[in-house]
Design a protein around this motif. Structure first.
Motif, PDB file in Angstrom:
ATOM      1  N   LEU A   1       0.846  -1.187   0.000  1.00  0.00           N
ATOM      2  CA  LEU A   1       0.000   0.000   0.000  1.00  0.00           C
ATOM      3  C   LEU A   1       0.880   1.235   0.000  1.00  0.00           C
ATOM      4  O   LEU A   1       2.026   1.202   0.441  1.00  0.00           O
ATOM      5  CB  LEU A   1      -0.911   0.016   1.227  1.00  0.00           C
ATOM      6  N   THR A   2       0.315   2.317  -0.495  1.00  0.00           N
ATOM      7  CA  THR A   2       1.003   3.602  -0.404  1.00  0.00           C
ATOM      8  C   THR A   2       0.323   4.449   0.653  1.00  0.00           C
ATOM      9  O   THR A   2      -0.906   4.428   0.790  1.00  0.00           O
ATOM     10  CB  THR A   2       0.981   4.356  -1.749  1.00  0.00           C
ATOM     11  N   CYS A   3       1.116   5.173   1.413  1.00  0.00           N
ATOM     12  CA  CYS A   3       0.600   6.143   2.380  1.00  0.00           C
ATOM     13  C   CYS A   3       0.942   7.515   1.834  1.00  0.00           C
ATOM     14  O   CYS A   3       2.131   7.859   1.696  1.00  0.00           O
ATOM     15  CB  CYS A   3       1.229   5.924   3.750  1.00  0.00           C
ATOM     16  N   GLU A   4      -0.093   8.286   1.504  1.00  0.00           N
ATOM     17  CA  GLU A   4       0.135   9.522   0.760  1.00  0.00           C
ATOM     18  C   GLU A   4      -0.859  10.602   1.187  1.00  0.00           C
ATOM     19  O   GLU A   4      -2.039  10.310   1.389  1.00  0.00           O
ATOM     20  CB  GLU A   4      -0.026   9.238  -0.738  1.00  0.00           C
TER      21      GLU A   4
ATOM     22  N   ASP B   1       8.321   0.768   4.509  1.00  0.00           N
ATOM     23  CA  ASP B   1       8.601   2.165   4.884  1.00  0.00           C
ATOM     24  C   ASP B   1       9.515   2.884   3.898  1.00  0.00           C
ATOM     25  O   ASP B   1      10.112   3.920   4.231  1.00  0.00           O
ATOM     26  CB  ASP B   1       9.189   2.245   6.293  1.00  0.00           C
ATOM     27  N   ARG B   2       9.614   2.378   2.699  1.00  0.00           N
ATOM     28  CA  ARG B   2      10.417   3.042   1.664  1.00  0.00           C
ATOM     29  C   ARG B   2       9.757   4.362   1.262  1.00  0.00           C
ATOM     30  O   ARG B   2       8.548   4.427   1.067  1.00  0.00           O
ATOM     31  CB  ARG B   2      10.546   2.125   0.444  1.00  0.00           C
ATOM     32  N   ALA B   3      10.542   5.416   1.127  1.00  0.00           N
ATOM     33  CA  ALA B   3      10.045   6.710   0.675  1.00  0.00           C
ATOM     34  C   ALA B   3      10.168   6.794  -0.840  1.00  0.00           C
ATOM     35  O   ALA B   3      11.239   6.573  -1.402  1.00  0.00           O
ATOM     36  CB  ALA B   3      10.831   7.844   1.326  1.00  0.00           C
ATOM     37  N   THR B   4       9.043   7.103  -1.510  1.00  0.00           N
ATOM     38  CA  THR B   4       9.015   7.153  -2.969  1.00  0.00           C
ATOM     39  C   THR B   4       8.174   8.339  -3.432  1.00  0.00           C
ATOM     40  O   THR B   4       7.776   9.180  -2.638  1.00  0.00           O
ATOM     41  CB  THR B   4       8.425   5.858  -3.556  1.00  0.00           C
ATOM     42  N   GLY B   5       7.862   8.345  -4.742  1.00  0.00           N
ATOM     43  CA  GLY B   5       6.994   9.374  -5.314  1.00  0.00           C
ATOM     44  C   GLY B   5       7.702  10.185  -6.363  1.00  0.00           C
ATOM     45  O   GLY B   5       8.930  10.264  -6.408  1.00  0.00           O
ATOM     46  N   ASN B   6       6.914  10.790  -7.230  1.00  0.00           N
ATOM     47  CA  ASN B   6       7.420  11.639  -8.305  1.00  0.00           C
ATOM     48  C   ASN B   6       7.555  13.059  -7.769  1.00  0.00           C
ATOM     49  O   ASN B   6       6.556  13.750  -7.550  1.00  0.00           O
ATOM     50  CB  ASN B   6       6.469  11.578  -9.499  1.00  0.00           C
ATOM     51  N   ALA B   7       8.789  13.509  -7.608  1.00  0.00           N
ATOM     52  CA  ALA B   7       9.026  14.835  -7.031  1.00  0.00           C
ATOM     53  C   ALA B   7       8.439  15.940  -7.896  1.00  0.00           C
ATOM     54  O   ALA B   7       7.963  16.964  -7.387  1.00  0.00           O
ATOM     55  CB  ALA B   7      10.517  15.058  -6.829  1.00  0.00           C
ATOM     56  N   ASP B   8       8.446  15.749  -9.229  1.00  0.00           N
ATOM     57  CA  ASP B   8       7.904  16.763 -10.130  1.00  0.00           C
ATOM     58  C   ASP B   8       6.402  16.951  -9.951  1.00  0.00           C
ATOM     59  O   ASP B   8       5.853  17.989 -10.310  1.00  0.00           O
ATOM     60  CB  ASP B   8       8.195  16.391 -11.590  1.00  0.00           C
ATOM     61  N   GLU B   9       5.736  15.922  -9.417  1.00  0.00           N
ATOM     62  CA  GLU B   9       4.296  16.002  -9.178  1.00  0.00           C
ATOM     63  C   GLU B   9       3.978  16.188  -7.689  1.00  0.00           C
ATOM     64  O   GLU B   9       2.844  16.011  -7.263  1.00  0.00           O
ATOM     65  CB  GLU B   9       3.618  14.726  -9.707  1.00  0.00           C
ATOM     66  N   HIS B  10       5.012  16.550  -6.911  1.00  0.00           N
ATOM     67  CA  HIS B  10       4.863  16.833  -5.479  1.00  0.00           C
ATOM     68  C   HIS B  10       4.301  15.633  -4.717  1.00  0.00           C
ATOM     69  O   HIS B  10       3.544  15.798  -3.755  1.00  0.00           O
ATOM     70  CB  HIS B  10       3.981  18.061  -5.265  1.00  0.00           C
ATOM     71  N   GLU B  11       4.696  14.424  -5.129  1.00  0.00           N
ATOM     72  CA  GLU B  11       4.266  13.221  -4.429  1.00  0.00           C
ATOM     73  C   GLU B  11       5.231  12.905  -3.291  1.00  0.00           C
ATOM     74  O   GLU B  11       6.449  12.925  -3.479  1.00  0.00           O
ATOM     75  CB  GLU B  11       4.214  12.025  -5.395  1.00  0.00           C
ATOM     76  N   HIS B  12       4.666  12.617  -2.134  1.00  0.00           N
ATOM     77  CA  HIS B  12       5.451  12.214  -0.960  1.00  0.00           C
ATOM     78  C   HIS B  12       4.806  10.938  -0.418  1.00  0.00           C
ATOM     79  O   HIS B  12       3.822  10.989   0.323  1.00  0.00           O
ATOM     80  CB  HIS B  12       5.472  13.322   0.077  1.00  0.00           C
TER      81      HIS B  12
END
Length: 232
Positions: A95-98, A180-191
């Motif tokens: 799952l993603t926690c966002e 608990d890996r941190a991911t996401g597309n920084a250009d789309e402001h995903e955290h």
């Protein structure tokens, strides 16, 4: 049928809105089902260089009667239920926690997902898994199995989402790295933070979205009917 635009939409954006795939599809579908007399584009949000969300107001009749006139066009999306398998252990999932501003919550747990952006369901699924989970997750297009496609909120939005799953044998090392890996597309402001949970704990994660619960339910139904890849 007349198409008009709000005064604050730049004129050089009109053609891009008319040519956007989700706008053209909506026009085609609506024209086939309704007497579509006028469409007024009230707003259009740019996602980089392409047209993203389109908010419109339509003058439309069904069997001579007016129908509710507002629609948000956002295009299609895809999600993936990843079933992680290890011998002698319970199946797990990712799952993603966002943070989700539209619902005012910063801790929503849900399946990895994303908008098509002109790609196919399978190519988008692979891209989103790489962005939201990590490029080291060994999933290929042939591994993705479609559960169904549904409209999420047909009373106000055109979004159709393809629900997919994949079953993956995973090493203990990769399993530990994913938690608990941190991911996401920084250009789309995903955290995003990745969460690994037991698959059958998914219904107990608290308030989530429809695609997550529906994917779990449909997958478990396939398991009970012996129709998943692991049971064939």
């Amino acid at each position: 049928m007349q198409i008009s635009f709000a005064a604050d939409i730049p004129a050089d954006r009109y053609d891009a809105i008319r040519q956007a795939s989700h706008f053209q599809r909506w026009i085609a579908r609506s024209s086939a089902s309704f007497e579509l007399r006028r469409v007024h584009v009230r707003d259009a949000v740019m996602f980089g260089t392409r047209i993203g969300f389109i908010f419109l107001e339509a003058d439309a009749l069904h069997e001579g009667n007016p129908v509710p006139k507002y629609a948000l066009l956002r295009g299609d999306a895809v999600s993936v239920l990843v079933v992680l398998r290890r011998p002698g252990e319970p199946d797990r999932t990712l799952l993603t926690c966002e943070p989700r501003l539209p619902v005012g919550r910063s801790d929503i747990l849900s399946l990895p997902a994303g908008m098509l952006d002109g790609g196919t369901f399978s190519s988008t699924a692979l891209r989103e898994l790489a962005e939201e989970i990590g490029a080291d997750l060994p999933v290929k297009a042939d591994d993705l199995i479609e559960l169904t496609r549904v409209w999420t909120t047909p009373g106000g939005c055109d979004e159709e989402i393809g629900l997919y799953y994949t079953e993956l044998d995973i090493s203990a090392d990769l399993l530990a790295k994913l938690q608990d890996r941190a991911t996401g597309n920084a250009d789309e402001h995903e955290h995003i933070v990745v969460r690994v949970i037991e698959l059958d704990a998914l219904p107990s994660i608290g308030m989530t979205d429809a695609k997550t619960l529906l994917s779990y339910t449909l997958y478990k139904q396939r398991v009970s009917e012996g129709q998943t890849a692991a049971t064939r």
